[in-house]
Design an enzyme around this catalytic site. Structure first.
Site, short mmCIF file in Angstrom:
data_model
loop_
_atom_site.label_atom_id
_atom_site.label_comp_id
_atom_site.label_asym_id
_atom_site.label_seq_id
_atom_site.Cartn_x
_atom_site.Cartn_y
_atom_site.Cartn_z
N ILE A 90 -25.26 4.67 35.04
CA ILE A 90 -25.75 3.54 34.25
C ILE A 90 -27.22 3.73 33.91
O ILE A 90 -27.96 4.44 34.61
CB ILE A 90 -25.53 2.20 35.00
CG1 ILE A 90 -26.29 2.19 36.33
CG2 ILE A 90 -24.06 1.97 35.23
CD1 ILE A 90 -26.14 0.88 37.08
N CYS A 91 -27.62 3.12 32.83
CA CYS A 91 -28.98 3.27 32.31
C CYS A 91 -29.82 2.07 32.73
O CYS A 91 -29.64 0.97 32.21
CB CYS A 91 -28.95 3.40 30.79
SG CYS A 91 -30.58 3.61 30.05
N LEU A 92 -30.72 2.28 33.67
CA LEU A 92 -31.69 1.27 34.10
C LEU A 92 -33.06 1.93 34.17
O LEU A 92 -33.17 3.16 34.23
CB LEU A 92 -31.32 0.69 35.47
CG LEU A 92 -30.01 -0.10 35.57
CD1 LEU A 92 -29.76 -0.51 37.02
CD2 LEU A 92 -30.07 -1.34 34.69
N ILE A 127 -26.71 2.79 27.82
CA ILE A 127 -25.72 3.72 28.35
C ILE A 127 -25.09 3.13 29.62
O ILE A 127 -25.78 2.72 30.54
CB ILE A 127 -26.36 5.08 28.67
CG1 ILE A 127 -26.91 5.70 27.38
CG2 ILE A 127 -25.36 6.02 29.33
CD1 ILE A 127 -27.70 6.98 27.61
#
Length: 278
Positions: A90-92, A127
């Protein structure tokens, strides 16, 4: 596990310290490394209260790089939740997708709180993000308690401590909300020009929307500008200036010299004609 790793490694020291700190589960989160891999952790977080994820318990993986904490971990959710894709990094701002925003002072606990804090936020096409309806997320929250991880054998009903009554406003919840708010403000909020507020306030701040090639070109351009003596920060480079006054003086001198030469030739020619007539 200690005998398998270099105990002098900064990453190993840091991870063993964090494993000791997170050994005992809380009613909001828990994380521990796998028995055979110190650099892969499994975690469980409780869905934030007063949200579509309230009552849910979510499980996932954290994969850490060899040079952690200098580089960020990758975060992968394993429980269907309607906010993050299952089985995908995941996008963070605290994950491997954004090494430019990662801070070594952050930890696995920071990542757990960030996941809790970010769950109620909008995915906005990032994403690994999903934007399920509230009804779908609430249904998945109920099903999440029956999830069992095949990798570590954890069952969601037994991982976390029972939720205490009146703990909706607990310190963990407040930390999660504040952390998500700070990170979103610093790196995610957009102004009308498309820049983040952090970028708009600080000239030269990194633009995470640029590709690596564009960022390199931007840095090279900034270095060329800063190396020029005619450039003042915040102003356009000065144009090259020519000393027109000096050129004008030179032209006048050359003109006078040429006039004197012509006058002398005329004078000598007249004197020669006068002598010849005599």
């Amino acid at each position: 596990m200690e005998t398998r790793y270099n105990l002098k490694s900064p990453a190993v020291k840091r991870l063993m310290k964090e494993a000791a700190e997170l050994k005992d589960p809380t009613d909001h989160y828990h994380a521990q490394p796998l028995e055979d891999n110190l650099f892969e952790w499994h975690f469980t977080v409780r869905g934030p209260p007063d949200s579509d994820f309230d009552g849910g318990v979510y499980h996932g993986r954290i994969v850490l790089p060899p040079d952690y904490p200098m580089k960020p971990p990758s975060i992968i959710l394993l429980t269907p939740n309607g906010r993050f894709e299952v089985g995908k990094k995941i996008c963070l701002s605290i994950s491997g997708h954004h090494p430019e925003t990662w801070q070594p002072s952050w930890s696995i606990r920071t990542a757990l709180l960030a996941i809790i804090g970010f769950m109620p936020t909008k995915g906005e096409g990032a994403i690994g993000s999903l934007d399920y309806t509230p009804e779908e997320r609430r249904a998945l929250a109920k099903k999440s308690q029956d999830f069992c991880c095949e990798g570590c054998g954890s069952t969601m009903k037994d991982v976390l401590l029972p939720l205490k009554s009146g703990s909706d406003s607990s310190q963990a919840d407040q930390e999660a909300k504040e952390l998500a708010r700070q990170i979103s403000f610093k790196y995610g909020v957009q102004n009308p020009s498309g820049e983040s507020l952090q970028q708009a306030a600080q000239p030269g701040a990194k633009n995470t929307s640029l590709s690596p090639r564009q960022r390199r070109a931007q840095r090279q351009s900034q270095r060329r500008v800063s190396a020029s003596p005619d450039v003042i920060p915040g102003q356009q480079p000065r144009e090259n200036r020519t000393d027109h006054g000096g050129s004008a003086v030179l032209i006048v001198i050359l003109t006078l010299a040429l006039a004197a030469l012509i006058f002398r030739r005329i004078y000598l020619a007249n004197e020669y004609i006068f002598d010849f007539e005599l």
